[in-house]
Write an enzyme that holds these catalytic residues in place. Sequence first.
Site, PDB file in Angstrom:
ATOM      1  N   ASN A 173      -9.347  10.857  36.728  1.00  6.31           N
ATOM      2  CA  ASN A 173      -8.471  11.067  37.877  1.00  6.31           C
ATOM      3  C   ASN A 173      -9.179  11.407  39.178  1.00  6.31           C
ATOM      4  OD1 ASN A 173      -6.868  13.683  39.287  1.00  6.31           O
ATOM      5  ND2 ASN A 173      -5.697  11.793  39.120  1.00  6.31           N
ATOM      6  N   ASP A 283      -8.272  14.793  30.647  1.00  9.45           N
ATOM      7  CA  ASP A 283      -7.876  15.739  31.685  1.00  9.45           C
ATOM      8  C   ASP A 283      -6.874  15.097  32.648  1.00  9.45           C
ATOM      9  OD1 ASP A 283      -8.422  18.381  32.971  1.00  9.45           O
ATOM     10  OD2 ASP A 283      -9.096  17.116  34.635  1.00  9.45           O
ATOM     11  N   HIS A 287      -1.505  12.527  36.180  1.00 12.05           N
ATOM     12  CA  HIS A 287      -1.828  12.222  37.568  1.00 12.05           C
ATOM     13  C   HIS A 287      -2.452  10.839  37.723  1.00 12.05           C
ATOM     14  CE1 HIS A 287      -0.823  16.300  38.750  1.00 12.05           C
ATOM     15  NE2 HIS A 287      -1.486  16.708  37.692  1.00 12.05           N
ATOM     16  N   GLU A 326      -3.804  15.851  28.302  1.00 10.87           N
ATOM     17  CA  GLU A 326      -3.317  17.026  29.022  1.00 10.87           C
ATOM     18  C   GLU A 326      -2.305  16.541  30.057  1.00 10.87           C
ATOM     19  OE1 GLU A 326      -4.568  20.395  32.295  1.00 10.87           O
ATOM     20  OE2 GLU A 326      -5.236  18.323  32.355  1.00 10.87           O
TER      21      GLU A 326
END
Length: 569
Positions: A173, A283, A287, A326
Amino acid sequence: MLSKLFTALLTVSLFTGCNHKSQLPEKETNAELEELIVMKKKAPFLWENATVYFLLTDRFHIGDPDRPPVFGRKQDGSPLRSFMGGDIRGIIQKLEEGYFDRLGVTALWMNPMMEQIHGSTDEGTGKSYPFHGYWPKDWTTLDPNFGTMKDYKELIDKAHARGIRVLMDIIVNHTGPVTPIDEQWPLDWVRVGPSCTYEDFESTVSCTLVKNLPDIKTELEEDVALPDFLIRKWKLEGRFEEEQASLDAFFERTGYPRAPKYYIIKWLCDYVKALGIDGFRVDTAKHTEPEVWSVLYKEAALAFNDWKSAHPHEVLDDKAFYMIGEVYGYTLGHGRSYPMGKGRNIDFFKHGFNSLINFSFKEDAKKNPEKLFSSYAKTLQGADFKGKNVLNYVSSHDDGEPFDLHREKVFEAGTKLMLTPGAAQIYYGDELARPLTDKGAMGDANLRSFMNWQDIGKEKGDYQVDALFEHWAKLGTFRKEHPSIGAGLHRQLATVPYTFSRTLERDGYLDKVVVVMGENTGPIDLKGAFAEGELLTDGYSGKTAKVEKGTVDFGKVGDLILIAQSEAH
């Protein structure tokens, strides 16, 4: 492609173990005896029952105290925000000491290891260095503050030799912050605004998480050139031609455009193909466009299969590559549909994820055990979750409101986490009551103190830290030996003392346990869970007793009894 040193290492296997598959004895005519033989078969590893130990490398254990500082990093950060010396060699030492074995750990999850930004930044919580691993600069090599590629390979090989899987924490990300000594990635790679407002999909994905954290343009499908600073870096390190040739081969094989996400996916999957990493912890998954994760999983699974083919004697089993996401704020109650706002929901399980971190467990754990266990079992055993799972936790590196912030319910935390259906994540120090608050520290630094090894052998309030560790270790060992804990059917047997059973039948394997939580008041009614005359063991006290008239009596033991068939039967 990875560094020249590491590439050379790959030509020699450092691991000599073999994959021994357990075999059932010849079939007997006696049906009861045959069932007992099946029950004694070695417990298989199941991700649904995994006990995952999550640690921050820099904060766990110092294996090489003479490792020199790198990149000019100093000890001038705000409290708990400088590098403190923990390294991969420290993890290896604890692995060799059997620390994780004693806890029943079946998978290790460590923070991202790739090279971090070299400098520090201050965005409102104090001057901070990238000790945590979530500020990447170069995805193709490790940060020397954590260790070397040789160290990392040794760690993974030695974990595998003990039957422990390794999860690599990965980031697609964002890059690390811009600092006076770290160049920003070019604007055809990243955006520097606007900040995320989380109102809908667009304002959660096409934005920066926080100020000065450039967001990778993962939506792009057009070619972009390698950043000049990365080319210069690789040339100085003597590996530019090697990296370029490896990229050319990847894009020729796949046909992907040379867009940012595909570069990063390639770099991450190189580790899998070279090392045999068993899975990714992804992670900031919500997003990024979910389609990105589908591609990542596809390429990682191919890389894992390539590693298996090249290293047949090192393969643990036939388990596929595993990916845990996540998705911040995801709860088990969301099921297969996570709301992104304005009516758009996403099923992340359809986009490469086998499991998601369960952010609701810390609140759910406040419920009485039966309500907690039965609700989780019902959801996870439902048709929607077939082949899928969640990872439960009581504390983590970025959750400022954990189940037990002040470590006042440390035994209860262990009992509920380790006995709840689903996979369990131990955050380093849960088992030693490592403090989650620190005078002077700001924000999430409080959650990231150095491992409190010094507390072993000491008292904390009304308990011994050693006794707390043994509590977690007994639960972890029982869980490891009995996959029905995380993956089996749940049935309440009694309310006082609270008693339940878990049963798992899969691929010819049968596992049954009975657990009692509460003051022992005499013989335990097993409600038919075990046959008359069977020899049973309490995994907590170590006592054994036979089933008589449908009950078992271990005498005077504590208020937690972990019952399973005795190995000595």
